[in-house]
Design a protein around this motif. Structure first.
Motif, PDB file in Angstrom:
ATOM      1  N   VAL A 233       2.991   7.644   3.581  1.00 43.07           N
ATOM      2  CA  VAL A 233       3.780   8.677   3.954  1.00 43.07           C
ATOM      3  C   VAL A 233       4.238   9.597   2.908  1.00 43.07           C
ATOM      4  O   VAL A 233       4.679   9.172   1.693  1.00 43.07           O
ATOM      5  CB  VAL A 233       5.102   8.278   4.699  1.00 43.07           C
TER       6      VAL A 233
ATOM      7  N   MET B  19      -5.274   7.601   3.822  1.00 39.33           N
ATOM      8  CA  MET B  19      -5.298   7.549   5.219  1.00 39.33           C
ATOM      9  C   MET B  19      -6.637   8.207   5.673  1.00 39.33           C
ATOM     10  O   MET B  19      -6.888   8.279   6.741  1.00 39.33           O
ATOM     11  CB  MET B  19      -4.236   8.785   5.488  1.00 39.33           C
TER      12      MET B  19
ATOM     13  N   HIS C   6       0.606   3.113   7.068  1.00 37.13           N
ATOM     14  CA  HIS C   6       0.983   4.538   7.057  1.00 37.13           C
ATOM     15  C   HIS C   6       1.373   4.769   5.690  1.00 37.13           C
ATOM     16  O   HIS C   6       2.543   4.290   5.220  1.00 37.13           O
ATOM     17  CB  HIS C   6       1.862   4.757   8.215  1.00 37.13           C
TER      18      HIS C   6
ATOM     19  N   GLU D 101       1.108  11.640   9.364  1.00 35.33           N
ATOM     20  CA  GLU D 101       1.667  10.151   8.993  1.00 35.33           C
ATOM     21  C   GLU D 101       3.306  10.520   8.990  1.00 35.33           C
ATOM     22  O   GLU D 101       4.192   9.619   9.235  1.00 35.33           O
ATOM     23  CB  GLU D 101       1.177   9.655   7.992  1.00 35.33           C
TER      24      GLU D 101
ATOM     25  N   TYR E  39       4.836  11.112  11.905  1.00 33.16           N
ATOM     26  CA  TYR E  39       5.099   9.946  13.013  1.00 33.16           C
ATOM     27  C   TYR E  39       6.002   9.101  12.400  1.00 33.16           C
ATOM     28  O   TYR E  39       6.613   8.493  13.239  1.00 33.16           O
ATOM     29  CB  TYR E  39       3.516   9.005  12.998  1.00 33.16           C
ATOM     30  N   ARG E  40       5.961   8.828  11.169  1.00 33.75           N
ATOM     31  CA  ARG E  40       7.194   7.938  10.585  1.00 33.75           C
ATOM     32  C   ARG E  40       8.547   8.399  11.178  1.00 33.75           C
ATOM     33  O   ARG E  40       9.313   7.602  11.444  1.00 33.75           O
ATOM     34  CB  ARG E  40       7.288   8.337   8.859  1.00 33.75           C
TER      35      ARG E  40
END
Length: 201
Positions: free
Chosen positions: A65, A94, A63, A149, A152-153
């Protein structure tokens, strides 16, 4: 950040589902020296050497970020720790993850640590997939992917201040930063695989 974009940030958080098997996730950024060292020396070599021996119950993910974002003339724009070039490279990574059906992680590794966006474009395959990646990275699709991303992190790794941040089944594993294969071979899904026999004697 405007209320609309705060709403967008959290609306786009992917649902965290619990699935069978084991998951190693890496959170990093394109121009971070520590992330680059791990990706170049551990992650990509491990993937390229052993991918054919991975268990069907083992997953490896990466990922890229950003640090956040803001509204620019009605469009969401991400911010990255090392500036706009890093964001551009992160988007290439990504978008590669989204649009390459096969070895996207190898393209991510090629892009990792580069100093310019044109250099990153040289990592893309000379195929329709490569064209889609470039279009994605240079459009709002890329911005939204990077925003996803980041969301999500902070959903699954809210304490991830250090990068690369490596999680094994949802828990940070510092040892994996220097010993990825050993950590992978300690997982239930992998310990009986041929690649792990020397590790588990």
């Amino acid at each position: 950040m405007s209320p609309f974009y705060l709403f967008l940030l959290f609306l786009s958080i992917p649902a965290v589902s619990v699935s069978a098997g084991d998951l190693i996730e890496v959170f990093g950024i394109a121009r971070c020296p520590d992330t680059s060292r791990f990706v170049k020396n551990q992650l990509v070599p491990f993937y390229e050497k052993f991918k054919t021996n991975f268990s069907s119950d083992f997953r490896l993910d990466f990922h890229a970020v950003p640090t956040g974002g803001h509204d620019v003339k009605g469009h969401y724009v991400n911010k990255c720790l090392h500036g706009a070039v890093e964001c551009a490279l992160n988007k290439l990574q990504m978008c590669s993850k989204k649009h390459i059906a096969g070895d996207w992680l190898v393209v991510v590794g090629c892009i990792q640590g580069l100093k310019s966006y044109p250099a990153g474009l040289n990592c893309l395959p000379d195929t329709e997939e490569g064209k889609k990646i470039k279009e994605c990275a240079e459009s709002e699709e890329g911005e939204y992917l990077l925003n996803d991303e980041n969301s999500y992190r902070y959903n699954v790794a809210p304490g991830s201040a250090w990068l690369p941040w490596i999680q094994v089944n949802g828990e940070r594993n510092k040892y994996a930063e220097y010993n990825l294969k050993t950590v992978a071979c300690g997982l239930k899904s992998m310990m009986d695989k041929e690649m792990c026999k020397d590790e588990n004697k």
